[in-house]
Design a protein around this motif. Structure first.
Motif, PDB file in Angstrom:
ATOM      1  N   SER A  28      30.992   9.882  28.001  1.00 26.97           N
ATOM      2  CA  SER A  28      28.800   9.668  27.130  1.00 26.97           C
ATOM      3  C   SER A  28      28.864  11.559  27.316  1.00 26.97           C
ATOM      4  O   SER A  28      28.037  12.007  26.432  1.00 26.97           O
ATOM      5  CB  SER A  28      28.239   9.193  28.301  1.00 26.97           C
ATOM      6  N   GLU A  68      30.331  12.932  24.155  1.00 27.66           N
ATOM      7  CA  GLU A  68      29.382  12.526  23.060  1.00 27.66           C
ATOM      8  C   GLU A  68      28.364  13.909  22.974  1.00 27.66           C
ATOM      9  O   GLU A  68      28.026  13.803  21.965  1.00 27.66           O
ATOM     10  CB  GLU A  68      28.922  11.246  22.589  1.00 27.66           C
ATOM     11  N   LYS A  69      27.572  13.369  24.387  1.00 24.67           N
ATOM     12  CA  LYS A  69      26.227  14.313  24.644  1.00 24.67           C
ATOM     13  C   LYS A  69      26.746  15.488  23.798  1.00 24.67           C
ATOM     14  O   LYS A  69      26.379  16.575  23.376  1.00 24.67           O
ATOM     15  CB  LYS A  69      26.417  13.770  25.568  1.00 24.67           C
ATOM     16  N   ARG A 106      31.016  -8.515  30.615  1.00 32.33           N
ATOM     17  CA  ARG A 106      29.990  -8.659  29.282  1.00 32.33           C
ATOM     18  C   ARG A 106      29.593 -10.388  29.843  1.00 32.33           C
ATOM     19  O   ARG A 106      28.045 -11.135  30.156  1.00 32.33           O
ATOM     20  CB  ARG A 106      30.193  -8.944  28.371  1.00 32.33           C
ATOM     21  N   HIS A 148      30.049  -8.926  22.750  1.00 27.31           N
ATOM     22  CA  HIS A 148      28.819  -8.328  22.909  1.00 27.31           C
ATOM     23  C   HIS A 148      27.585  -8.482  22.221  1.00 27.31           C
ATOM     24  O   HIS A 148      26.331  -8.192  21.927  1.00 27.31           O
ATOM     25  CB  HIS A 148      29.153  -6.637  23.295  1.00 27.31           C
ATOM     26  N   GLY A 153      25.027  -5.534  20.342  1.00 27.88           N
ATOM     27  CA  GLY A 153      25.451  -4.378  20.901  1.00 27.88           C
ATOM     28  C   GLY A 153      27.058  -3.643  20.741  1.00 27.88           C
ATOM     29  O   GLY A 153      27.578  -2.283  21.483  1.00 27.88           O
ATOM     30  N   SER A 193      27.139  -1.050  18.599  1.00 28.64           N
ATOM     31  CA  SER A 193      26.696   0.003  18.600  1.00 28.64           C
ATOM     32  C   SER A 193      27.320   1.103  19.127  1.00 28.64           C
ATOM     33  O   SER A 193      28.395   0.842  19.693  1.00 28.64           O
ATOM     34  CB  SER A 193      25.355   0.022  19.578  1.00 28.64           C
ATOM     35  N   GLN A 194      26.714   2.474  19.681  1.00 30.57           N
ATOM     36  CA  GLN A 194      28.028   3.762  20.073  1.00 30.57           C
ATOM     37  C   GLN A 194      27.164   3.335  21.344  1.00 30.57           C
ATOM     38  O   GLN A 194      27.571   4.059  22.133  1.00 30.57           O
ATOM     39  CB  GLN A 194      26.896   4.690  19.882  1.00 30.57           C
ATOM     40  N   ASP A 195      26.509   2.203  21.954  1.00 28.13           N
ATOM     41  CA  ASP A 195      26.546   2.068  24.070  1.00 28.13           C
ATOM     42  C   ASP A 195      27.591   1.790  24.424  1.00 28.13           C
ATOM     43  O   ASP A 195      27.314   1.609  25.489  1.00 28.13           O
ATOM     44  CB  ASP A 195      25.480   1.174  23.238  1.00 28.13           C
ATOM     45  N   PHE A 196      28.295   1.279  23.661  1.00 24.70           N
ATOM     46  CA  PHE A 196      30.167   0.726  23.490  1.00 24.70           C
ATOM     47  C   PHE A 196      31.698   1.783  23.583  1.00 24.70           C
ATOM     48  O   PHE A 196      30.405   1.204  21.735  1.00 24.70           O
ATOM     49  CB  PHE A 196      29.702  -0.482  23.775  1.00 24.70           C
TER      50      PHE A 196
END
Length: 405
Positions: free
Chosen positions: A29, A32-33, A282, A358, A361, A364-367
């Protein structure tokens, strides 16, 4: 299979797993940030170089290089397979250990075929992780799975070669650290079919090298390295930049697709393992229709099928790696072709099942699942499409059976 590894390799594997847990997963993360907050998508996030230095200090560096080459960790392909799988669990991990494509393949080319001068100028900084490199072979206007179709030109002109070629899917071409390309093209269209091609080293700052545009993969730009369409417009380089000699390009291409060809397979299994872990985690946390998802028969069946497929693919990968070690790449041709079909398929299956569990989710970019899926899907074309490998498997199988009767 782990029991068959030497104590040193078992220790390396444990250290690698610990490094992944301590530094890689928590910093995905962060990567990515930093990428989003940088001046450009093509600016290398600081975390990359920080982690590369940590990996180098711990001796987790250049692990891919076979022991007969005299560089790196000196592991066999069978030994490295167990480590490469661990790296495959994260898309950012291979570069941290200097085990990322296309640099691994390019380093192998330079080790096997480069002159001492070429090695000093390009191999040494690649081994240190100081620069990045490009492999420019695929072309937009021809079916490049057949290397004899390549139309780019590498023509001798006195003490220089002149390169004119339109290439795409040149990975790392957008990386600001990219300093050299290995370009494949035709040097003599009148020669025999497999002697028409040559490979040559092209410094990326040479006049005439033009990065036309970035190419996305299912919407992912894979920054900061990226993939690009690159045009070589009347690019002139010294004759000393030719690799191995004129007409040896096809030979080099085949050599480059030896051990490095199954590195993707090893990593694909790691991605599948992580997908299965995410699936179970999950499913254990989510409750639907009165009970946990992990207790549903349909989910349990998906878990079971995924475990079966992963184990099958791992064994085939290790068999291919061991055959390369014991008998050479040529003898392992069928095993390599088989795992090139199997590994991406089982990885896609595992990731797809995890995405399904999932729900929204998973896309998405959350995983990490969606990007892993996009990466795995490209593997069914990357080192040759499934259809080419299936053709080769069938040809070898028929030949073997008929010769034994």
């Amino acid at each position: 299979m782990l029991k068959e590894l030497s104590p040193r390799v078992q220790e390396l594997r444990v250290e690698l797993i610990e490094f992944m847990e301590q530094y890689i997963y928590p910093n995905e993360s962060v990567f990515e940030k930093q990428l989003e907050n940088g001046k450009s998508r093509w600016e290398v996030p600081p975390i990359v170089e920080e982690l590369k230095q940590k990996a180098k200090e711990k001796g987790l560096w250049n692990l891919f290089i076979p022991k007969e080459y005299g560089y790196g960790a000196g592991l066999t392909n069978f030994e490295y397979a167990h480590l490469c799988e661990v790296m495959g669990r994260s898309l950012m991990a291979p570069e941290i250990f200097n085990c990322n494509a296309p640099d691994t393949g390019n380093m192998e080319v330079l080790i096997k075929y480069g002159t001492e001068e070429q090695k000093k100028k390009w191999l040494e900084p690649l081994l240190e992780g100081e620069i990045r490199s490009v492999f420019s072979m695929t072309e937009p206007d021809v079916a490049s799975s057949d290397a004899t179709n390549i139309q780019g030109e590498i023509i001798r002109d006195g003490d220089e070669y002149v390169i004119n070629a339109k290439k795409w899917w040149s990975t790392a071409a957008l990386d600001p650290r990219c300093k050299v390309a290995i370009v494949m093209g035709k040097s003599d269209p009148n020669e025999k079919k497999h002697l028409q091609q040559s490979m040559i080293l092209v410094p990326f700052d040479t006049p005439g090298v033009e990065v036309k545009r970035p190419l996305s993969v299912f919407g992912y730009d894979h920054a900061p390295q990226g993939h690009a369409e690159v045009h070589y417009n009347n690019v002139r380089v010294p004759k000393e930049n030719i690799l191995l000699g004129e007409g040896r390009g096809f030979e080099i291409a085949q050599g480059r697709l030896g051990p490095g060809r199954i590195h993707h397979c090893m990593r694909a299994i790691g991605a599948a393992e992580r997908a299965l872990e995410l699936l179970i985690d999950r499913a254990n946390k989510r409750e639907v229709f009165g009970s946990k998802m992990v207790d549903k028969d349909t989910v349990r069946e998906q878990i079971a099928r995924t475990r079966i497929e992963i184990e099958q693919a791992r064994l085939l990968t290790l068999q291919a790696a061991n055959t390369i070690d014991q008998e050479g790449t040529k003898a392992a041709r069928k095993e390599i072709a088989m795992i090139k079909v199997v590994a991406p398929t089982i990885s896609l299956n595992a990731i797809d099942r995890a995405m399904q569990v999932h729900g929204g989710g998973g896309f998405s970019q959350d995983f990490p699942l969606a990007e892993h899926w996009a990466n795995a899907r490209t593997l069914r074309v990357l080192d040759g499409p499934d259809e080419v490998h299936l053709r080769d498997i069938a040809k070898l199988e028929v030949r073997n059976q008929l010769n034994n009767h």
